[in-house]
Design an enzyme around this catalytic site. Sequence first.
Site, PDB file in Angstrom:
ATOM      1  N   GLU A 133       0.838  -1.199   0.000  1.00 38.12           N
ATOM      2  CA  GLU A 133       0.000   0.000   0.000  1.00 38.12           C
ATOM      3  C   GLU A 133       0.876   1.253   0.000  1.00 38.12           C
ATOM      4  O   GLU A 133       2.045   1.195   0.395  1.00 38.12           O
ATOM      5  CB  GLU A 133      -0.939  -0.013   1.203  1.00 38.12           C
ATOM      6  CG  GLU A 133      -1.906  -1.189   1.175  1.00 38.12           C
ATOM      7  CD  GLU A 133      -3.028  -1.074   2.203  1.00 38.12           C
ATOM      8  OE1 GLU A 133      -2.974  -0.149   3.039  1.00 38.12           O
ATOM      9  OE2 GLU A 133      -3.953  -1.898   2.147  1.00 38.12           O
ATOM     10  N   PRO A 134       0.327   2.378  -0.449  1.00 35.68           N
ATOM     11  CA  PRO A 134       1.126   3.612  -0.520  1.00 35.68           C
ATOM     12  C   PRO A 134       1.797   3.991   0.795  1.00 35.68           C
ATOM     13  O   PRO A 134       2.909   4.528   0.798  1.00 35.68           O
ATOM     14  CB  PRO A 134       0.096   4.667  -0.940  1.00 35.68           C
ATOM     15  CG  PRO A 134      -0.928   3.905  -1.708  1.00 35.68           C
ATOM     16  CD  PRO A 134      -1.028   2.574  -1.026  1.00 35.68           C
ATOM     17  N   ILE A 163       1.634  -2.721  -8.070  1.00 37.73           N
ATOM     18  CA  ILE A 163       1.083  -4.054  -8.270  1.00 37.73           C
ATOM     19  C   ILE A 163       1.398  -4.562  -9.683  1.00 37.73           C
ATOM     20  O   ILE A 163       0.852  -4.073 -10.678  1.00 37.73           O
ATOM     21  CB  ILE A 163      -0.433  -4.076  -8.011  1.00 37.73           C
ATOM     22  CG1 ILE A 163      -0.735  -3.465  -6.638  1.00 37.73           C
ATOM     23  CG2 ILE A 163      -0.975  -5.494  -8.120  1.00 37.73           C
ATOM     24  CD1 ILE A 163       0.015  -4.091  -5.477  1.00 37.73           C
ATOM     25  N   ARG A 274      36.199  -8.441 -28.355  1.00 36.64           N
ATOM     26  CA  ARG A 274      36.718  -7.083 -28.364  1.00 36.64           C
ATOM     27  C   ARG A 274      38.240  -7.072 -28.292  1.00 36.64           C
ATOM     28  O   ARG A 274      38.838  -7.813 -27.489  1.00 36.64           O
ATOM     29  CB  ARG A 274      36.148  -6.309 -27.168  1.00 36.64           C
ATOM     30  CG  ARG A 274      36.678  -4.905 -26.976  1.00 36.64           C
ATOM     31  CD  ARG A 274      36.145  -3.966 -28.024  1.00 36.64           C
ATOM     32  NE  ARG A 274      36.406  -2.565 -27.650  1.00 36.64           N
ATOM     33  CZ  ARG A 274      36.154  -1.535 -28.440  1.00 36.64           C
ATOM     34  NH1 ARG A 274      35.639  -1.734 -29.648  1.00 36.64           N
ATOM     35  NH2 ARG A 274      36.414  -0.307 -28.027  1.00 36.64           N
ATOM     36  N   HIS A 344      32.183  -3.904 -20.860  1.00 33.66           N
ATOM     37  CA  HIS A 344      31.804  -3.383 -22.182  1.00 33.66           C
ATOM     38  C   HIS A 344      32.289  -1.951 -22.404  1.00 33.66           C
ATOM     39  O   HIS A 344      32.200  -1.445 -23.534  1.00 33.66           O
ATOM     40  CB  HIS A 344      30.277  -3.415 -22.340  1.00 33.66           C
ATOM     41  CG  HIS A 344      29.724  -4.748 -22.695  1.00 33.66           C
ATOM     42  ND1 HIS A 344      29.722  -5.812 -21.831  1.00 33.66           N
ATOM     43  CD2 HIS A 344      29.123  -5.191 -23.843  1.00 33.66           C
ATOM     44  CE1 HIS A 344      29.133  -6.853 -22.407  1.00 33.66           C
ATOM     45  NE2 HIS A 344      28.779  -6.503 -23.632  1.00 33.66           N
ATOM     46  N   GLY A 345      32.749  -1.291 -21.346  1.00 37.03           N
ATOM     47  CA  GLY A 345      33.196   0.084 -21.484  1.00 37.03           C
ATOM     48  C   GLY A 345      32.061   0.996 -21.914  1.00 37.03           C
ATOM     49  O   GLY A 345      30.923   0.858 -21.460  1.00 37.03           O
ATOM     50  N   GLU A 369       9.346  -7.507  -3.669  1.00 32.67           N
ATOM     51  CA  GLU A 369       9.038  -8.727  -2.909  1.00 32.67           C
ATOM     52  C   GLU A 369       9.942  -8.903  -1.699  1.00 32.67           C
ATOM     53  O   GLU A 369      10.415  -9.996  -1.390  1.00 32.67           O
ATOM     54  CB  GLU A 369       9.092  -9.952  -3.827  1.00 32.67           C
ATOM     55  CG  GLU A 369       8.003  -9.913  -4.897  1.00 32.67           C
ATOM     56  CD  GLU A 369       7.853 -11.221  -5.626  1.00 32.67           C
ATOM     57  OE1 GLU A 369       7.952 -12.279  -4.978  1.00 32.67           O
ATOM     58  OE2 GLU A 369       7.641 -11.175  -6.847  1.00 32.67           O
ATOM     59  N   THR A 371      12.747  -6.126   0.348  1.00 28.09           N
ATOM     60  CA  THR A 371      14.048  -5.531   0.069  1.00 28.09           C
ATOM     61  C   THR A 371      15.180  -6.374   0.647  1.00 28.09           C
ATOM     62  O   THR A 371      14.968  -7.234   1.508  1.00 28.09           O
ATOM     63  CB  THR A 371      14.131  -4.125   0.676  1.00 28.09           C
ATOM     64  OG1 THR A 371      14.041  -4.241   2.106  1.00 28.09           O
ATOM     65  CG2 THR A 371      13.012  -3.224   0.158  1.00 28.09           C
ATOM     66  N   SER A 372      16.407  -6.082   0.197  1.00 26.87           N
ATOM     67  CA  SER A 372      17.560  -6.788   0.755  1.00 26.87           C
ATOM     68  C   SER A 372      17.686  -6.535   2.251  1.00 26.87           C
ATOM     69  O   SER A 372      18.120  -7.412   3.008  1.00 26.87           O
ATOM     70  CB  SER A 372      18.838  -6.357   0.036  1.00 26.87           C
ATOM     71  OG  SER A 372      18.873  -6.877  -1.283  1.00 26.87           O
TER      72      SER A 372
END
Length: 389
Positions: A133-134, A163, A274, A344-345, A369, A371-372
Site C-alpha cells: 500500500e502507498p 502491483i 573485443r 563493455h566500457g 518482494e 528488500t535486501s
Amino acid sequence: MTVTDPNKYQLTDDQLAFLVGVRRFCRERIEPRAAEIDISAEFPSDLFRQMGELSYMGAPYAEEWGGAGCDAVMVCLLLEEVSRASGAVGSSLNAHISLASSVIANHGTEEQKRKYLMELTSGRKIGAFGLTEPSGGSNAGACRTRAVNKGGRWVLSGSKQFITNSPVADIFVVTARTADGSGSKGVSAFILERGMKGFTVGKEDKKMGVNGSPTAQLFFDEVEVPPENIIGAEGKGFRQFAQTLDRGRINVASLSVGLGQAALDAAIRYATEREQFGRKIAAFQGIQWPIAEMATEIEAARLLTLNAARMYDSGLPIKMEGAMAKFFAAEASLKACSAAIEIHGGNGYMRDFPVERYYRDAKMYQIGEGTSQIQRLVIARELLGRFDF
C-alpha cells in the site's frame, strides 16, 4: 556456466527434459524480442498465451487444476531461463504463478479453484497480487484497505501500490482489514475481478526497468465482493500471504540468477571478441578477475536457490533459506550486471548492447518482494530469535 549438466546439479531426467524445452522456447521466442519489449514497454500478451499453451502459466500446480505438476526445482529452472531471456517477461510470469495463483491454489476452496485458478493456469487470464500500500512499503502488516461486511457482502475501500500485472490482469488477489487490530491481525484475503463496480486500476507506472512488465495502483471505492470470494478463514489473510512470500523468495532468487547469468554470458562474449592494444581484452587480468568473480557469485546464488527449492519439495521449512537465496542472488545479480557494463566500457552504457537493460532490470530485485534489508532482518531473526538485546 549454465544449468546444462544433470550430474552437476543433480537434476532428474524429468527436470532436465523440462529445462531443455523451456530453454528452447526462451531462446527462440522470448530473447529475440527482449530489447523491443523493453523499449516499447508493452506487455507481450502473445508470449503469455504461448506459455499458457505449454503449461508454464500453471507450472507449480496440480494437473487437476490445469497445471503442469512441476516441483519447486523445475519452477526455478523455468524462471531462471525466462528471466535470462527477458527480465520483464520473467517478472510478470512470476507475479502470475508465484503470487496470485499461489494464494488461491494453497488456500482457496474447490469452487474458487475451478472458477479462478484454472483460468490462471491455462493462461486465459492474467493474475495480480495486491499487498503493498502507498503508506506501507516494507511494513506489509500496515494494511489500511478495509473490508466491511454489509448484508452478507464484503465492501472494500482503500488502495494498493506497485502491483505487477495490474494493468493487464483479470483476476486480483488482495488483502483488506476485516477487523481492528495491530499489525497483521484482522487482515483477510479476497479475490476480485476486473470490472467490479468501484474497482479501478490507475495509470501505468513509469519504471527504471522491467519495462513491459506493467505495474499500477489499485483503487477500491466501496467495491462489493461476494462472500464466496474471501480466501480461507476471515483474519487469516496475512498468514496466507506470508507463506506465499516465503516460497516466492526462492522464485525471485531464480529471476535474479537468470539476469546475472545473462550478464555473465554477455561479458564473456564481449571479452572474447573485443580487441584493445592488439589483443582480445579477455587476455587482460583486469577483465579476467571480474568475470571470475561474476561466475563464482552467480553459481553460489544458483546453488542457494536450488537447495532452498529442494528443501521446499521435501517439506522442510525454508523461511531462512529462501531469504538467504533471495538476498544473495539479488545482490550478486546486480553486481554481475554492473561488472558486465564496465567490461563493455562505453558500449555498456548504450542500448545497442543488452547489459544496461540487465542492470536496470536486476535493480528491481533488491527492492521488490522484500528488500535486501528485509531479507537481512528475516535471516537474523531466524538465527537470533526476537530477543530483547
